[in-house]
Design a protein around this motif. Structure first.
Motif, PDB file in Angstrom:
ATOM      1  N   THR A   1       0.850  -1.184   0.000  1.00  0.00           N
ATOM      2  CA  THR A   1       0.000   0.000   0.000  1.00  0.00           C
ATOM      3  C   THR A   1       0.891   1.240   0.000  1.00  0.00           C
ATOM      4  N   ASN A   2       0.304   2.362  -0.320  1.00  0.00           N
ATOM      5  CA  ASN A   2       1.058   3.618  -0.293  1.00  0.00           C
ATOM      6  C   ASN A   2       1.086   4.195   1.116  1.00  0.00           C
ATOM      7  N   ALA A   3       1.407   3.341   2.074  1.00  0.00           N
ATOM      8  CA  ALA A   3       1.524   3.728   3.478  1.00  0.00           C
ATOM      9  C   ALA A   3       2.890   3.290   3.994  1.00  0.00           C
ATOM     10  N   TYR A   4       3.479   4.129   4.828  1.00  0.00           N
ATOM     11  CA  TYR A   4       4.791   3.861   5.396  1.00  0.00           C
ATOM     12  C   TYR A   4       4.677   3.974   6.915  1.00  0.00           C
ATOM     13  N   GLU A   5       5.109   2.915   7.605  1.00  0.00           N
ATOM     14  CA  GLU A   5       4.927   2.878   9.051  1.00  0.00           C
ATOM     15  C   GLU A   5       5.856   3.869   9.744  1.00  0.00           C
ATOM     16  N   ILE A   6       5.316   4.521  10.766  1.00  0.00           N
ATOM     17  CA  ILE A   6       6.057   5.525  11.527  1.00  0.00           C
ATOM     18  C   ILE A   6       6.246   5.028  12.956  1.00  0.00           C
ATOM     19  N   ARG A   7       7.464   5.122  13.437  1.00  0.00           N
ATOM     20  CA  ARG A   7       7.708   4.869  14.862  1.00  0.00           C
ATOM     21  C   ARG A   7       7.465   6.180  15.591  1.00  0.00           C
ATOM     22  N   THR A   8       6.397   6.207  16.354  1.00  0.00           N
ATOM     23  CA  THR A   8       5.964   7.447  16.994  1.00  0.00           C
ATOM     24  C   THR A   8       6.850   7.780  18.190  1.00  0.00           C
ATOM     25  N   PRO A   9       7.009   9.058  18.484  1.00  0.00           N
ATOM     26  CA  PRO A   9       7.867   9.453  19.605  1.00  0.00           C
ATOM     27  C   PRO A   9       7.199   9.209  20.947  1.00  0.00           C
ATOM     28  N   LYS A  10       8.016   9.118  21.969  1.00  0.00           N
ATOM     29  CA  LYS A  10       7.528   8.952  23.342  1.00  0.00           C
ATOM     30  C   LYS A  10       7.952  10.140  24.194  1.00  0.00           C
ATOM     31  N   LEU A  11       8.058  11.303  23.561  1.00  0.00           N
ATOM     32  CA  LEU A  11       8.490  12.491  24.282  1.00  0.00           C
ATOM     33  C   LEU A  11       7.322  13.423  24.552  1.00  0.00           C
ATOM     34  N   VAL A  12       7.619  14.476  25.259  1.00  0.00           N
ATOM     35  CA  VAL A  12       6.650  15.532  25.532  1.00  0.00           C
ATOM     36  C   VAL A  12       6.958  16.700  24.601  1.00  0.00           C
ATOM     37  N   ALA A  13       6.008  17.089  23.782  1.00  0.00           N
ATOM     38  CA  ALA A  13       6.166  18.229  22.887  1.00  0.00           C
ATOM     39  C   ALA A  13       5.606  19.477  23.556  1.00  0.00           C
ATOM     40  N   TYR A  14       6.018  20.617  23.030  1.00  0.00           N
ATOM     41  CA  TYR A  14       5.618  21.891  23.627  1.00  0.00           C
ATOM     42  C   TYR A  14       4.892  22.720  22.576  1.00  0.00           C
TER      43      TYR A  14
ATOM     44  N   PHE B   1       0.665   5.236  10.421  1.00  0.00           N
ATOM     45  CA  PHE B   1       1.209   5.189   9.069  1.00  0.00           C
ATOM     46  C   PHE B   1       1.255   6.584   8.466  1.00  0.00           C
ATOM     47  N   LEU B   2       2.225   6.765   7.614  1.00  0.00           N
ATOM     48  CA  LEU B   2       2.304   7.950   6.771  1.00  0.00           C
ATOM     49  C   LEU B   2       1.761   7.576   5.405  1.00  0.00           C
ATOM     50  N   ASN B   3       0.678   8.236   5.009  1.00  0.00           N
ATOM     51  CA  ASN B   3       0.077   7.966   3.704  1.00  0.00           C
ATOM     52  C   ASN B   3       0.654   8.923   2.677  1.00  0.00           C
ATOM     53  N   LEU B   4       1.102   8.380   1.562  1.00  0.00           N
ATOM     54  CA  LEU B   4       1.793   9.166   0.555  1.00  0.00           C
ATOM     55  C   LEU B   4       1.217   8.845  -0.813  1.00  0.00           C
ATOM     56  N   ASP B   5       1.004   9.871  -1.612  1.00  0.00           N
ATOM     57  CA  ASP B   5       0.512   9.650  -2.966  1.00  0.00           C
ATOM     58  C   ASP B   5       1.070  10.727  -3.879  1.00  0.00           C
ATOM     59  N   ILE B   6       0.913  10.512  -5.164  1.00  0.00           N
ATOM     60  CA  ILE B   6       1.428  11.431  -6.178  1.00  0.00           C
ATOM     61  C   ILE B   6       0.319  12.389  -6.595  1.00  0.00           C
ATOM     62  N   ALA B   7       0.640  13.657  -6.633  1.00  0.00           N
ATOM     63  CA  ALA B   7      -0.308  14.670  -7.092  1.00  0.00           C
ATOM     64  C   ALA B   7       0.243  15.310  -8.364  1.00  0.00           C
ATOM     65  N   ALA B   8      -0.640  15.633  -9.268  1.00  0.00           N
ATOM     66  CA  ALA B   8      -0.259  16.263 -10.530  1.00  0.00           C
ATOM     67  C   ALA B   8      -0.750  17.704 -10.542  1.00  0.00           C
TER      68      ALA B   8
ATOM     69  N   TRP C   1      12.857  14.692  17.244  1.00  0.00           N
ATOM     70  CA  TRP C   1      11.490  14.309  17.596  1.00  0.00           C
ATOM     71  C   TRP C   1      11.374  12.827  17.965  1.00  0.00           C
ATOM     72  N   GLY C   2      12.405  12.059  17.757  1.00  0.00           N
ATOM     73  CA  GLY C   2      12.340  10.633  18.060  1.00  0.00           C
ATOM     74  C   GLY C   2      11.454   9.867  17.102  1.00  0.00           C
ATOM     75  N   ILE C   3      11.400  10.325  15.851  1.00  0.00           N
ATOM     76  CA  ILE C   3      10.543   9.710  14.836  1.00  0.00           C
ATOM     77  C   ILE C   3      11.419   9.018  13.804  1.00  0.00           C
ATOM     78  N   SER C   4      11.002   7.857  13.377  1.00  0.00           N
ATOM     79  CA  SER C   4      11.632   7.175  12.251  1.00  0.00           C
ATOM     80  C   SER C   4      10.544   6.700  11.300  1.00  0.00           C
ATOM     81  N   ILE C   5      10.814   6.803  10.012  1.00  0.00           N
ATOM     82  CA  ILE C   5       9.846   6.431   8.978  1.00  0.00           C
ATOM     83  C   ILE C   5      10.408   5.262   8.199  1.00  0.00           C
ATOM     84  N   ASP C   6       9.637   4.190   8.132  1.00  0.00           N
ATOM     85  CA  ASP C   6      10.064   3.028   7.348  1.00  0.00           C
ATOM     86  C   ASP C   6      10.136   3.423   5.878  1.00  0.00           C
ATOM     87  N   GLN C   7      11.238   3.135   5.230  1.00  0.00           N
ATOM     88  CA  GLN C   7      11.434   3.527   3.839  1.00  0.00           C
ATOM     89  C   GLN C   7      10.794   2.552   2.852  1.00  0.00           C
ATOM     90  N   LYS C   8      10.268   1.440   3.338  1.00  0.00           N
ATOM     91  CA  LYS C   8       9.606   0.475   2.479  1.00  0.00           C
ATOM     92  C   LYS C   8       8.093   0.589   2.656  1.00  0.00           C
TER      93      LYS C   8
END
Length: 678
Positions: A36-49, A151-158, A334-341
Motif C-alpha cells: 500500500t502507499n503507506a509507510y509505518e512511523i515509529r511514533t515518539p515517546k516524548l513531551v512536545a511543547y 502510518f504515513l500515507n503518501l501519494d502522487i499529485a499532478a 522528535w524521536g521519529i523514524s519512517i520506514d522507507q519500504k
C-alpha cells in the motif's frame, strides 16, 4: 493537554448513527500480499511543547503559503530557534520537541520583494510573535487518535504548470491553441487581433518573467507581468523622453544596455506602472502553477501524462518519500523514524460469483444497430470499413457474454456527410431501418474521430431527449486498439442503458435462498430538471447532500420488488456529512417500508437494511507484491481483491475492494463502510 483529552474522550462509539464496529476479519477467498502507499512511523515517546503563533503583516490576511515562507525565513535565515526543529502548521500553531529558551518571543521580518525587485517599496514587513501554551504527551495523544500502528500515507499529485522558457515561444504556443498554422511572423504587434490580445492578457497576467539583461547591480531582474500591450517596441506613438531625448523601447535598450532587438515588431509586456519589456528579452520562470481550467484537449493530455503503471507508481512514491521527508537531524530530535519500504499487508482474492442470464443466455434482443464514425466525415478514408467491422465484431462478442444478442451482428455502417445535421442524419437512418426491419433501433453506436467532439452533445440529446433511444459513443483511436477488456467495459455500459441493466441474476446455489434482497446504489447529482422516477435527485436543503423524495422512490421500488432485505449503497457525500445524511436517509427508507406494510396489511413488515457508503476519493492504493498476484497485462490487483486489515479504521466496519479490472494506470479501489446494519 486536558482540553485535547476531553476532545478525544468525547468521541463515542456505537451511537445510533455511528459506523458499525467490525465484527471480525474476513476469511473467504485466496490470501495474498499487497503493498500500500503507506509507510509505518515509529511514533515518539516524548513531551512536545505547544506554542501559539501570531503573524501581523502590513496586510490584514496572510495565506498559509506566505506564513510558511515567513517561518522558514525566521528559522533558517535568522536562526531564531538555535537549531531546534520547531514544526509549524502554517497558520497559528507551532510544536517543539524541546522547551524553547523563552516562553515568549517577537521578531520583525522583512522579506525580499515577491517579484524579485530591490526597491524598498516592494519589501514585505511582518511581525512574528510566539507564546507558550502547554506540554503535550505525544504517545498518549497518538494512542487516543489511532490505537495501534501509525502510518504515513503518501501519494502522487499532478499540477499543470505554465510552459517555461522563451516568452515569444510561450505566447506563440498559446495562440496556436486556436490556429496551429501560426509562426513567429504572426507575432507582429499589428497582426494579432484585439480579441487575442484580451486572451493573452488573461493568460500572461501574474506570470513571473526574467529579463535577460543585467541591471546596474549586475542582476537579471525578475518581475510579474501586469499585461501585454498592443504595440511594438519601435512604435513612435509610445516613445518617452530621457534628458530631453525621445526614445522608443527598442532604442532605449540599444543605447543604455547595448542590446539590439532582433524582432522589434513584437509586442511588449508591462511589468510596472512605467516599465515595459520587449517580448524577446523575457524568459518565463519554471515551476509556475497553472490554476485556471484546462481545455478538453489539455485535460486528455494531462490524463495521459499522469497515467502511471502500479510498479512505477510505487517506485515513485518511495523516491518521493526520500525527497520530502525532514532531515535525519530533525527526525532525531522528535524521536521519529519512517520506514522507507511501503507497508505490506494481507489481502484476499474473492472467487467471482456465478450468474445466470435471464432466459438462458439472452435477455435483450436488439433489432439492429447503426454505427458511423462522425458527422463531419464524408468518406471512410479516415476510419476504414474493415476496421469498423472489426470493432463491431469485438463489441458484439463482448455483448453476447453479457447476455445481449443481436438479430443482425453485422449491420451496415453509415458515414455521415461532412457538415451534415447529426440529428437529422440519425433520424433518416433510423426511419430507413424501421421500414426495412419493421421497428426502430434500440441502440445506436457512433464512432467519433476525436475527443472532445462537438457531435457528442447532439447525439446524446437526440437519443436521450428526442427519441428515447440508447446511444453509445466510441472514439476511433480507442476502438481501433480495443482489447477484449475494453469491449467488456463498453458492453457493461450498454447493458446498463438497456432494460435498466437487469440482464443477469446471481445463481441461486451461490446465495441463501431465504434472503430475498434488493440492492440499490444512489448518488446525488445536480441535473435539471429533477426526476422523481430515478434514484437521482437535485433538491436538498442548504448544502446538505441529502436525496430529496427518497421515501417515495423506495416505496415505488418496494411495490415492484417485494424484498425482505436491502443493501443501500450511498455515494456522493463528504465524510463530514455522514451522520446527518445517513440519519435522514435511513429514516426515509424505513418509513417507506412501513408505508408499504400498511398498504398490504403487513404491519410486521420490517425488511433488514444494510446501509453502506462508497468512496473512491480516499488515500489508499493497492499494489500486488508479486507479479503473479496481479493482472498479467496492467499489473494491478485483480478484480475481487479485498483488504480489511491493518490500514482500515479501528473505529468502523470498513474495507477496500477492487471491484473492477482497470485498463490503464494504477487502479483505484473502492472504500466501503457499513454505516447501519440490520
Amino acid at each position: 493537554m486536558e482540553g485535547l483529552a476531553q476532545a478525544t474522550g468525547a468521541v463515542t462509539l456505537g451511537g445510533e448513527h455511528d459506523p458499525m464496529l467490525m465484527p471480525g476479519y474476513g476469511t473467504i477467498g485466496k490470501p495474498f500480499s499487497v503493498f500500500t502507499n503507506a509507510y509505518e512511523i515509529r511514533t515518539p515517546k516524548l513531551v512536545a511543547y505547544h506554542y501559539d503563533v501570531k503573524i501581523k503583516p502590513d496586510k490584514s490576511v496572510t495565506t498559509p503559503r506566505l506564513n510558511r515562507e515567513i517561518w522558514h525565513y525566521l528559522d533558517q535565515t535568522l536562526n531564531a530557534f538555535n537549531g531546534i526543529a520547531v514544526a509549524f502548521d502554517g497558520r497559528s500553531m507551532a510544536y517543539s520537541p524541546k522547551k524553547l529558551p523563552t516562553d515568549e518571543g517577537q521578531w520583525n521580518i522583512t522579506l525580499p520583494n515577491e517579484d524579485g525587485g530591490t526597491g524598498a517599496a516592494g519589501r514585505r514587513t511582518f511581525t512574528v510573535s510566539i507564546h507558550y501554551i502547554r506540554p503535550i504527551d505525544i504517545a498518549r495523544w497518538v494512542c487516543r487518535l489511532r490505537p495501534g500502528r501509525v502510518f504515513l500515507n503518501l501519494d502522487i499529485a499532478a499540477q499543470p504548470m505554465v510552459q517555461s522558457g522563451n516568452l515569444p515561444r510561450v505566447v506563440l504556443n498559446f495562440l496556436r491553441g486556436t490556429n496551429r498554422n501560426l509562426t513567429e511572423q504572426h507575432l507582429d504587434a499589428k497582426s494579432i487581433p484585439s480579441s487575442e490580445y484580451i486572451r493573452l492578457g488573461r493568460f500572461l497576467k501574474g506570470l513571473k518573467v526574467k529579463l535577460t539583461v543585467k541591471d546596474a547591480d549586475g542582476h537579471e531582474p525578475t518581475r510579474k507581468i501586469r499585461g501585454i500591450e498592443a504595440h511594438s517596441a519601435i512604435d513612435p506613438a509610445h516613445a518617452f523622453h530621457i534628458e530631453g531625448k525621445a526614445h522608443t523601447i527598442a532604442s532605449y535598450f540599444e543605447e543604455f544596455y547595448s542590446v539590439k532587438l532582433r524582432n522589434p515588431n513584437f509586442p511588449v509586456v508591462s511589468v510596472s506602472k512605467v516599465a515595459r519589456w520587449p517580448l524577446e528579452l523575457c524568459i518565463v520562470e519554471a515551476g509556475q502553477k497553472w490554476t485556471k481550467k484546462l481545455d478538453p484537449e489539455q485535460t486528455v493530455e494531462s490524463i495521459r501524462l499522469t497515467t502511471v503503471a502500479p510498479r512505477e507508481r510505487l517506485a515513485n512514491l518511495s523516491e518521493g518519500l526520500k525527497r520530502i521527508q525532514p532531515s535525519d537531524v530533525a527526525l532525531g530530535q522528535w524521536g521519529i523514524s519512517i520506514d522507507q519500504k511501503p507497508l505490506e499487508v494481507k489481502a484476499r482474492l474473492l472467487t467471482p460469483p456465478t450468474v445466470n442470464l435471464k432466459g438462458g443466455r439472452s435477455l435483450i434482443v436488439l433489432r439492429h444497430r447503426l454505427g458511423f464514425p462522425a458527422s463531419q466525415l464524408d468518406s471512410p478514408q479516415y476510419f476504414q470499413i474493415d476496421v469498423a467491422l472489426t470493432c463491431i465484431v469485438g463489441l458484439v462478442a463482448a455483448c453476447q457474454q453479457m447476455g445481449i444478442t443481436y438479430i443482425d451482428p453485422r449491420p451496415p455502417i453509415h458515414y455521415a456527410p461532412r457538415g451534415a445535421d447529426t440529428a437529422a442524419f440519425m433520424r433518416e437512418k433510423g426511419m430507413e431501418m424501421t421500414q426495412d426491419q419493421g421497428g426502430p433501433p434500440q441502440l445506436i453506436v457512433c464512432f467519433l474521430p476525436r475527443k472532445p467532439c462537438s457531435e457528442y452533445a447532439e447525439i446524446k440529446k437526440f437519443g436521450d431527449q428526442r427519441v428515447g433511444c440508447a446511444t453509445q459513443c466510441l472514439y476511433e483511436t480507442k476502438a481501433k486498439r480495443g482489447s477484449p477488456g475494453y469491449w467488456q467495459n463498453v458492453a457493461l455500459k450498454i447493458s446498463i442503458k438497456l432494460h435498466n441493466g437487469i440482464n443477469w441474476i446471481l445463481r441461486p446455489q451461490t446465495s441463501d435462498p431465504s434472503l430475498r434482497t434488493r440492492r440499490c446504489r444512489t448518488q446525488l447529482l445536480r441535473l435539471s430538471p429533477p426526476s422523481s422516477e430515478a434514484w437521482i435527485s437535485t433538491v436538498q436543503p442548504s448544502r446538505l447532500e441529502v436525496i430529496a423524495r427518497l421515501e417515495e422512490m423506495v416505496l415505488k421500488l418496494l411495490r415492484q420488488f417485494l424484498k425482505r432485505n436491502g443493501f443501500f449503497f450511498r455515494d456522493g457525500i463528504s465524510e463530514g456529512q455522514f451522520p446527518q445524511v445517513i440519519a435522514m436517509e435511513v429514516e426515509a427508507v424505513r418509513n417507506a417500508a412501513q408505508r408499504f406494510g400498511a398498504e398490504h396489511n403487513q404491519h410486521d413488515y420490517d425488511p433488514k437494511l444494510t446501509f453502506l457508503t462508497c468512496a473512491k476519493r480516499h488515500p489508499y492504493s493497492l499494489f500486488p507484491s508479486q507479479a503473479a498476484y496481479g493482472d498479467s497485462k496492467t499489473r494491478n490487483c485483480k478484480s475481487g481483491s479485498v483488504l480489511d486489515a491493518d490500514v482500515v479504521s479501528p473505529f468502523a466496519f470498513d474495507w477496500y475492494s477492487m471491484a473492477h479490472s482497470p485498463l490503464l494506470g494504477t487502479g483505484r479501489n473502492c472504500h466501503l463502510t457499513v454505516r447501519s446494519g440490520p
